[in-house]
Scaffold this motif. Structure first.
Motif, PDB file in Angstrom:
ATOM      1  N   VAL A 317       0.851  -1.196   0.000  1.00 51.85           N
ATOM      2  CA  VAL A 317       0.000   0.000   0.000  1.00 51.85           C
ATOM      3  C   VAL A 317       0.884   1.243   0.000  1.00 51.85           C
ATOM      4  O   VAL A 317       1.871   1.315   0.743  1.00 51.85           O
ATOM      5  N   LYS A 318       0.536   2.230  -0.833  1.00 49.44           N
ATOM      6  CA  LYS A 318       1.237   3.516  -0.815  1.00 49.44           C
ATOM      7  C   LYS A 318       0.462   4.491   0.058  1.00 49.44           C
ATOM      8  O   LYS A 318      -0.692   4.799  -0.228  1.00 49.44           O
ATOM      9  N   SER A 319       1.097   4.956   1.141  1.00 51.95           N
ATOM     10  CA  SER A 319       0.403   5.865   2.056  1.00 51.95           C
ATOM     11  C   SER A 319       1.387   6.496   3.032  1.00 51.95           C
ATOM     12  O   SER A 319       2.385   5.865   3.421  1.00 51.95           O
ATOM     13  N   ASN A 320       1.095   7.721   3.432  1.00 56.97           N
ATOM     14  CA  ASN A 320       1.881   8.376   4.480  1.00 56.97           C
ATOM     15  C   ASN A 320       1.206   8.255   5.840  1.00 56.97           C
ATOM     16  O   ASN A 320       1.787   8.601   6.861  1.00 56.97           O
ATOM     17  N   THR A 321      -0.041   7.812   5.862  1.00 52.47           N
ATOM     18  CA  THR A 321      -0.760   7.607   7.127  1.00 52.47           C
ATOM     19  C   THR A 321      -0.653   6.123   7.481  1.00 52.47           C
ATOM     20  O   THR A 321      -1.554   5.323   7.237  1.00 52.47           O
ATOM     21  N   ILE A 322       0.476   5.768   8.049  1.00 51.67           N
ATOM     22  CA  ILE A 322       0.829   4.362   8.257  1.00 51.67           C
ATOM     23  C   ILE A 322      -0.114   3.670   9.234  1.00 51.67           C
ATOM     24  O   ILE A 322      -0.628   2.584   8.966  1.00 51.67           O
ATOM     25  N   ALA A 323      -0.344   4.305  10.383  1.00 55.78           N
ATOM     26  CA  ALA A 323      -1.216   3.694  11.389  1.00 55.78           C
ATOM     27  C   ALA A 323      -2.609   3.439  10.818  1.00 55.78           C
ATOM     28  O   ALA A 323      -3.199   2.365  11.022  1.00 55.78           O
ATOM     29  N   GLN A 324      -3.140   4.413  10.084  1.00 55.41           N
ATOM     30  CA  GLN A 324      -4.477   4.258   9.508  1.00 55.41           C
ATOM     31  C   GLN A 324      -4.507   3.157   8.455  1.00 55.41           C
ATOM     32  O   GLN A 324      -5.481   2.414   8.339  1.00 55.41           O
ATOM     33  N   SER A 325      -3.422   3.036   7.697  1.00 52.80           N
ATOM     34  CA  SER A 325      -3.342   1.978   6.676  1.00 52.80           C
ATOM     35  C   SER A 325      -3.364   0.598   7.333  1.00 52.80           C
ATOM     36  O   SER A 325      -3.984  -0.335   6.823  1.00 52.80           O
ATOM     37  N   ILE A 326      -2.675   0.480   8.463  1.00 51.02           N
ATOM     38  CA  ILE A 326      -2.671  -0.788   9.197  1.00 51.02           C
ATOM     39  C   ILE A 326      -4.077  -1.104   9.718  1.00 51.02           C
ATOM     40  O   ILE A 326      -4.559  -2.226   9.596  1.00 51.02           O
ATOM     41  N   ILE A 327      -4.730  -0.099  10.296  1.00 50.79           N
ATOM     42  CA  ILE A 327      -6.092  -0.277  10.810  1.00 50.79           C
ATOM     43  C   ILE A 327      -7.052  -0.669   9.690  1.00 50.79           C
ATOM     44  O   ILE A 327      -7.871  -1.588   9.831  1.00 50.79           O
ATOM     45  N   CYS A 339       1.257  -8.195  13.987  1.00 56.14           N
ATOM     46  CA  CYS A 339       2.636  -8.444  14.411  1.00 56.14           C
ATOM     47  C   CYS A 339       3.557  -7.404  13.775  1.00 56.14           C
ATOM     48  O   CYS A 339       3.532  -7.214  12.553  1.00 56.14           O
ATOM     49  N   ILE A 340       4.352  -6.741  14.604  1.00 55.74           N
ATOM     50  CA  ILE A 340       5.343  -5.794  14.087  1.00 55.74           C
ATOM     51  C   ILE A 340       6.695  -6.127  14.701  1.00 55.74           C
ATOM     52  O   ILE A 340       6.787  -6.861  15.689  1.00 55.74           O
ATOM     53  N   GLY A 341       7.755  -5.595  14.093  1.00 58.20           N
ATOM     54  CA  GLY A 341       9.101  -5.871  14.588  1.00 58.20           C
ATOM     55  C   GLY A 341       9.501  -4.935  15.708  1.00 58.20           C
ATOM     56  O   GLY A 341       8.933  -3.855  15.871  1.00 58.20           O
ATOM     57  N   LYS A 342      10.485  -5.360  16.479  1.00 59.00           N
ATOM     58  CA  LYS A 342      11.038  -4.509  17.528  1.00 59.00           C
ATOM     59  C   LYS A 342      11.642  -3.268  16.872  1.00 59.00           C
ATOM     60  O   LYS A 342      12.442  -3.381  15.943  1.00 59.00           O
ATOM     61  N   PRO A 343      11.229  -2.084  17.275  1.00 62.00           N
ATOM     62  CA  PRO A 343      11.627  -0.862  16.562  1.00 62.00           C
ATOM     63  C   PRO A 343      13.142  -0.645  16.489  1.00 62.00           C
ATOM     64  O   PRO A 343      13.854  -0.801  17.471  1.00 62.00           O
ATOM     65  N   HIS A 344      13.589  -0.368  15.278  1.00 58.84           N
ATOM     66  CA  HIS A 344      14.945   0.131  15.042  1.00 58.84           C
ATOM     67  C   HIS A 344      14.759   1.503  14.400  1.00 58.84           C
ATOM     68  O   HIS A 344      13.710   2.124  14.566  1.00 58.84           O
ATOM     69  N   LEU A 345      15.720   1.957  13.668  1.00 57.12           N
ATOM     70  CA  LEU A 345      15.541   3.241  12.983  1.00 57.12           C
ATOM     71  C   LEU A 345      14.779   3.007  11.682  1.00 57.12           C
ATOM     72  O   LEU A 345      15.343   3.014  10.596  1.00 57.12           O
ATOM     73  N   ASN A 346      13.508   2.758  11.821  1.00 58.49           N
ATOM     74  CA  ASN A 346      12.691   2.476  10.633  1.00 58.49           C
ATOM     75  C   ASN A 346      11.326   3.098  10.807  1.00 58.49           C
ATOM     76  O   ASN A 346      11.096   3.927  11.683  1.00 58.49           O
ATOM     77  N   ILE A 347      10.409   2.633  10.035  1.00 53.88           N
ATOM     78  CA  ILE A 347       9.075   3.218   9.999  1.00 53.88           C
ATOM     79  C   ILE A 347       8.357   3.141  11.358  1.00 53.88           C
ATOM     80  O   ILE A 347       7.609   4.032  11.741  1.00 53.88           O
ATOM     81  N   PHE A 348       8.611   2.045  12.114  1.00 54.48           N
ATOM     82  CA  PHE A 348       7.919   1.881  13.387  1.00 54.48           C
ATOM     83  C   PHE A 348       8.529   2.757  14.488  1.00 54.48           C
ATOM     84  O   PHE A 348       7.877   3.058  15.477  1.00 54.48           O
ATOM     85  N   GLN A 349       9.795   3.143  14.292  1.00 55.95           N
ATOM     86  CA  GLN A 349      10.396   4.113  15.212  1.00 55.95           C
ATOM     87  C   GLN A 349       9.616   5.419  15.130  1.00 55.95           C
ATOM     88  O   GLN A 349       9.351   6.070  16.146  1.00 55.95           O
ATOM     89  N   VAL A 350       9.228   5.773  13.915  1.00 55.28           N
ATOM     90  CA  VAL A 350       8.450   6.998  13.700  1.00 55.28           C
ATOM     91  C   VAL A 350       7.098   6.879  14.404  1.00 55.28           C
ATOM     92  O   VAL A 350       6.639   7.803  15.083  1.00 55.28           O
TER      93      VAL A 350
END
Length: 375
Positions: A317-327, A339-350
């Protein structure tokens, strides 16, 4: 307006007919000799003890002594004789059953083809007439007679099954009971002479009653019953009352270290629960193809390939609203666990550093979706 009234009247009439229709219970088995007829007769005796008017419309004991002993004491509606090509053949007397109108009638051999000259070609059609008359029916059939899996059964057994029933019979059944035995139990019954007489046992053991064939037929029978139960749940139980089946969503980014871990661990969870699962990659503007490094692109493609090989449905999916896209994806796929990964310097860190993560958690809580962070 007049046409709508006519349609409404027809729908109401259909509801009335449905409420007056008899109930259908089917005992299904993987092969002859599992005990379907025996169980039907046991049930008939239990109903008689409960002062229910139950009769035998047609029973086939195959001269099995245990089964024949249970026929005694259950009222039998005599069969009718049909003369065909100089022979007298016995068939179930549907009209006499309807005239006698018991509460419940036992009808064996559901896939049977009636003799020439009968009102209906097949016995399952006779059962429909009986049900329409407001009489409930208890019947029995082997899995190999089901139309949709006829070819699969022929591949397993090497035997062409001519007598078949349409799948709709099971779909309209109010109750389906699987009579299940292990391969060893069924073979022992055969060797003890409880299925065929001694002259047929050796041949049966080398053909239809081989353990590998029995096991495959057993799997088909179990799957069919599960399918019918799931269909019934879907049709009759309100969504709010259903136990939701597990359904996993693995959310990955272009991060090389976490994506593979999330995919593999989610695959194991889905395998443990025998559940479907989806891999979601949300591509924000910062991860567009002109901004992401080539090595990360290659890793991402490899991760998509890995997920597909492990049985996932991969969604990009192309989107800047990541949380909403997941929902949105979780809602669309009826996900139970994200399931998500343990945050590093990536999208989930944001996500974790902003209020978006709190929004995600609040949304998941209202939808009763679990969030698992995989180390």
């Amino acid at each position: 307006m007049q046409e709508n009234k006519a349609e409404s009247a027809i729908k109401f009439l259909d509801l009335v007919k449905k409420s007056r229709r008899g109930k259908l219970k089917i005992y299904i088995g993987m092969s002859p000799g599992v005990g379907k007829t025996y169980r039907m007769l046991q049930e008939a005796h239990a109903l008689l003890r409960g002062e229910i008017d139950v009769c035998i419309g047609y029973i086939e004991t195959h001269k099995r002594s245990e089964t024949e002993a249970l026929v005694a004491g259950v009222p039998i509606i005599p069969r009718k004789n049909i003369f065909y090509r100089g022979k007298s053949l016995e068939e179930m007397d549907v009209q006499t059953i309807i005239n006698r109108h018991p509460e419940i009638v036992i009808v064996d051999e559901l896939a049977h083809t009636n003799a020439e000259g009968s009102k209906n070609e097949k016995r399952w059609q006779d059962v429909f007439d009986i049900l329409d008359a407001g009489i409930s029916v208890i019947s029995a059939v082997n899995i190999q007679h089901l139309e949709s899996i006829n070819e699969a059964v022929e591949q397993i057994t090497g035997i062409s099954i001519k007598e078949r029933i349409p799948d709709k019979i099971l779909e309209i059944a109010d109750e389906i009971v699987n009579i299940d035995l292990t391969a060893d139990e069924l073979v022992n019954r055969l060797k003890e002479g409880k299925i065929y007489d001694q002259s047929k046992i050796k041949q049966a053991l080398g053909n239809f009653f081989r353990p590998d064939k029995i096991l495959q037929l057993r799997e088909l029978a179990l799957k069919e019953v599960v399918h019918q139960v799931e269909r019934k749940i879907h049709a009759e139980i309100p969504k709010s009352l259903k136990l939701r089946p597990e359904n996993f969503l693995a959310c990955i980014s272009s991060n090389v270290e976490t994506a593979g871990i999330v995919i593999r661990k989610t695959a194991r969870l889905a395998s443990y629960y025998h559940s479907p699962w989806t891999v979601l990659y949300v591509q924000s503007d910062s991860e567009s193809l002109d901004k992401i490094r080539l090595d990360k692109q290659r890793h991402l493609i490899n991760h998509f390939k890995l997920a597909t090989e492990l049985g996932a449905d991969v969604v990009k999916v192309k989107s800047n609203t990541i949380a909403q896209s997941i929902i949105d994806m979780a809602t669309e796929k009826e996900i139970t666990t994200i399931c998500i990964g343990k945050p590093h310097l990536n999208i989930f860190q944001v996500i974790l550093r902003t209020a978006i993560f709190n929004q995600l958690l609040r949304n998941l809580a209202t939808k009763e979706i679990d969030l698992v962070i995989l180390s």
